[in-house]
Design a protein around this motif. Sequence first.
Motif, short mmCIF file in Angstrom:
data_model
loop_
_atom_site.label_atom_id
_atom_site.label_comp_id
_atom_site.label_asym_id
_atom_site.label_seq_id
_atom_site.Cartn_x
_atom_site.Cartn_y
_atom_site.Cartn_z
N SER A 1 3.37 40.18 35.17
CA SER A 1 2.13 40.93 35.42
C SER A 1 2.43 42.28 36.06
CB SER A 1 1.18 40.13 36.31
OG SER A 1 0.77 38.96 35.68
N GLY B 1 -3.86 39.25 35.04
CA GLY B 1 -3.34 37.90 34.87
C GLY B 1 -3.77 37.25 33.58
N THR C 1 -1.45 38.37 30.92
CA THR C 1 -0.13 37.74 31.07
C THR C 1 -0.16 36.33 30.52
OG1 THR C 1 0.29 39.04 33.08
CG2 THR C 1 1.66 37.10 32.74
N SER D 1 -4.72 31.35 34.94
CA SER D 1 -5.13 32.28 35.99
C SER D 1 -5.53 31.52 37.25
CB SER D 1 -6.27 33.17 35.51
OG SER D 1 -5.84 34.02 34.49
N TRP E 1 -1.96 43.52 39.51
CA TRP E 1 -2.23 44.62 38.58
C TRP E 1 -2.57 45.90 39.34
CZ3 TRP E 1 -7.04 47.07 37.99
CH2 TRP E 1 -7.08 48.02 36.98
#
Length: 171
Positions: A39, A46, A49, A129, A164
């Motif tokens: 990530s 997420g 990813t 997540s 992020w």
Amino acid sequence: ESKEGKEPMSPELYRNVCKWLLEWGILDGVFAALFIALSWNLVCRGNSTAKIRLSHLKWSVFDAMQVNFKHSKTDQRGDSKQKKRHLFSNVFEYYIDLPFLLGLFLGCCFTFGQTRGRRRFPGGSKSQSKRISKILKKVLAEHEDEVKGIGYDSVDNIGVHSIWKGAASFL
């Protein structure tokens, strides 16, 4: 209103979290370290990813792993050209070295057949997540004093979205 993920993750915290996760010596730690490193290096959320498939990964040049995204937040259906991103090794810091983490994950956690269309992290992107969020909360709670020593007021303000935001801010 939830404050989780409101604060960007600093590069120092990113490195420490990955190191702490590997120090656990358990499969969840390996999974989470790879997820967070991907990530951060891909500068993606997420959810993105979690959607990475084996077919999205390839070694395109001698020292870089290429990840081909089929979608982005602004292109959910994947209509435009693939987004290629190159990820490089960091041999000086094993705990954020993507080839090392990927090999560790494949060797320890990847226990089902490797087919071309299979996701890197099996299961739905929402379930992954949630999984990474729980693991991140746990490792941050275990190291709360160290996190505060880095300059954070609370571990409650750090979540998956912080990865992020931190990577984007760092760049």
